[in-house]
Scaffold this active site. Structure first.
Site, mmCIF file in Angstrom:
data_model
loop_
_atom_site.group_PDB
_atom_site.id
_atom_site.type_symbol
_atom_site.label_atom_id
_atom_site.label_comp_id
_atom_site.label_asym_id
_atom_site.label_seq_id
_atom_site.Cartn_x
_atom_site.Cartn_y
_atom_site.Cartn_z
ATOM 1 N N GLU A 36 0.980 -1.149 0.132
ATOM 2 C CA GLU A 36 0.012 -0.033 -0.062
ATOM 3 C C GLU A 36 0.679 1.385 -0.019
ATOM 4 O O GLU A 36 2.038 1.255 0.909
ATOM 5 C CB GLU A 36 -0.791 -0.051 1.193
ATOM 6 N N ARG A 265 5.746 -12.770 9.796
ATOM 7 C CA ARG A 265 5.935 -11.673 9.591
ATOM 8 C C ARG A 265 7.651 -11.212 10.662
ATOM 9 O O ARG A 265 7.863 -11.607 11.353
ATOM 10 C CB ARG A 265 5.513 -10.183 10.178
ATOM 11 N N LYS A 275 3.947 0.730 10.920
ATOM 12 C CA LYS A 275 4.102 1.770 10.209
ATOM 13 C C LYS A 275 3.926 2.993 10.225
ATOM 14 O O LYS A 275 3.765 3.874 10.315
ATOM 15 C CB LYS A 275 3.208 1.767 8.546
#
Length: 556
Positions: A36, A265, A275
């Site tokens: 994104e 992750r 983020k």
């Protein structure tokens, strides 16, 4: 091709791919990296990049770069451009043109219409608070929205009105009709579309409704013919929605449709991967920006001197699994040390200087000495260093009296060898009013250049130096871990555990040849660590410390 041609460690994803190729479920592997564009990529994304592009390379398949750009309120072309740079810098090439989910907006709309006509989606006018109340909790099932049983024809008209801008933001959404009693919260009639009057960086003002990520992502994968949709474990529950959407759309419900697989992750010590928190560090000006060398962003690590090869090697070392764990920072630092030890040219830099006067060396004479660019690689050639009556050495390399028998540097009446040059002996030292040494006075042995002393003297210590008259002033930025605790994300206030010493600036000297040092070129400053020239400072020589020669944190 059904067999790997590159030896890689076996993991569960490779086993799945091997089985799919063996059974001819898929003829060719197609993966994608779908960021994104709402921030800069970090090292966790580098792991995903290496996985998706690496699998495509190893299995002779393809990998797309696709921007899942469905939320224009948080997206920016700055992020798009930075992501393209990062992927290319890591050494990967995407298949064909760059893709954007926004390029499929009309298809997403058609898919939503299909679900509405099948009675599987409805326009809901519950406000945010009411929606939360109706959703229930992990212990209690949700309740059906009062708009859930609206007839398909009416829902279709309402949805068309949403597209035409007939409703305000937050007034209504399009929801899937699945199961409000599901034990998985993501299946309790999730939102598929919402109203947003935002300018989109790709489609401009053509749309005022935007699909949710979970709806758009799986359809984008299907449009592109992705075979293995790889994501991290936090999307594990969302796989049910991924499958539900594709199974209820006639054009995509095929045996070879995409399937989602989750892997752990990356969680890395002494940093954060959220983020939101990285945004906060930038917004609160606690770091210089997204490319601050202390940040775990790919652009920050690039500026600090990390190499593409070291990050790819790091991804190989940590591997792929389905178990979340914290990765030691030492593994990352070992990867960069191992790479730079092989490829980095050697140089000498004095970071905290003290002047040395060689009293028995002729005044006005400057001697040229050939030194290896790399001691283990003769093919890298030689470099020219200089020697004269006045030099700089590092302040830490001198003590008036050697503190113990293991001190192998310079002290009064003690000898050391200067790197690539002569043996010197300290005779006396000047101090300032505060007791700090200002100048050392030494003698040198002219018979000791490039060879062991003929008289059999044993000189254990070797220190580095820079000749004073040709030395170039330079700024050294000594970067360290950004946080003081291994898992700052668990702190009540992660900003409270920032490392106040994560950046220390020193002013010293480098060899004259460093005037032409390329930006981002890694060098081993002998005995000091690995440094690279800063890629944003153009008015002076600035070198960023990539990593020390050894893991000093492991000694604490």
């Amino acid at each position: 091709m059904t067999n790997e041609t590159v030896e890689r460690p076996v993991n569960f994803i490779r086993n799945i791919i091997n089985d799919d190729l063996a059974t001819q479920k898929h003829q060719q592997i197609k993966t994608r990296f779908p960021p994104e564009p709402n921030g800069y990529l970090h090292i966790g994304h580098a792991k995903s990049i290496c996985l998706n592009f690496g699998l495509a390379q190893d299995y002779h398949g393809t990998c797309n770069l696709r921007f899942d750009d469905t939320n224009p309120a948080k997206e920016d072309m700055e992020y798009v451009e930075s992501i393209k740079r990062d992927v290319a810098w890591l050494g990967f090439q995407w298949d064909g043109e760059i893709r954007y989910s926004s390029g499929y907006f009309e298809t997403f709309y058609e898919c939503a219409v299909e679900l509405i006509n099948k009675g599987l989606a409805y326009v809901c006018f519950l406000n945010a608070d009411e929606t939360r109340e109706y959703r229930g909790s992990l212990k209690e099932p949700g309740k059906d929205s009062p708009y859930r049983d609206t007839a398909p024809a009416e829902n279709l008209a309402l949805f068309e009105k949403m597209r035409a801008g007939g409703f305000q933001e937050g007034e209504c959404v399009l929801r899937a009709k699945i199961d409000m009693a599901s034990s998985f919260m993501c299946m309790r009639d999730p939102t598929l579309y919402r109203v947003r009057f935002e300018h989109h960086h790709q489609t401009g003002d053509a749309w005022c409704i935007y699909p949710m990520y979970d709806f758009a992502h799986c359809i984008s994968d299907a449009i592109e013919g992705i075979t293995h949709s790889l994501c991290t474990l936090e999307f594990q529950d969302n796989r049910r929605l991924y499958d539900w959407v594709l199974e209820h759309l006639a054009r995509f419900n095929r045996p070879d449709r995409p399937h989602q697989y989750e892997f752990s992750r990356l969680s890395l010590e002494y940093t954060v991967m959220s983020k939101r928190k990285l945004h906060q560090l930038v917004a609160d000006q606690l770091v210089e920006g997204w490319d601050d060398p202390r940040m775990p962003t790919i652009s920050g690590m690039r500026r600090r001197g990390y190499t593409p090869a070291s990050l790819r090697d790091f991804a190989e070392r940590i591997g792929i699994s389905k178990v979340d764990s914290m990765t030691e920072m030492g593994i990352l630092e070992a990867a960069i040390r191992d790479d730079l030890n092989t490829v980095a040219p050697r140089t000498m830099a004095v970071i905290d200087s003290i002047k040395v006067v060689i009293e028995n060396y002729p005044e006005g004479q400057i001697e040229s000495i050939q030194a290896p660019v790399h001691p283990q690689n003769e093919a890298m050639g030689k470099r020219e260093i200089f020697f004269s009556r006045e030099l700089y050495i590092d302040r830490a390399d001198f003590e008036e009296v050697a503190p113990n028998g293991k001190f192998q540097r310079l002290a009064l009446d003690k000898e050391v060898r200067l790197r690539n040059a002569y043996i010197i002996k300290a005779v006396r030292a000047d101090k300032d009013a505060e007791g700090n040494f200002t100048t050392l006075y030494c003698t040198y042995d002219p018979e000791t250049l490039g060879k062991n002393p003929a008289d059999g003297r044993k000189v254990k210590g070797v220190i580095h130096f820079v000749e004073a008259s040709k030395a170039l002033p330079a700024e050294f930025r000594l970067y360290d871990r950004l946080f003081t605790v291994p898992n700052p994300g668990k702190a009540d206030d992660f900003e409270a555990v920032l490392n106040a010493d994560s950046l220390i600036v020193k002013n010293g000297f480098v060899e004259p040849s460093m005037i032409d040092a390329p930006v981002e070129q890694a060098y081993q400053c002998e005995r000091e660590g690995y440094f690279c020239r800063d890629n944003k400072t153009t008015d002076r020589l600035v070198f960023n410390r990539t990593v020390g020669l050894r893991d000093v944190w492991a000694q604490k």
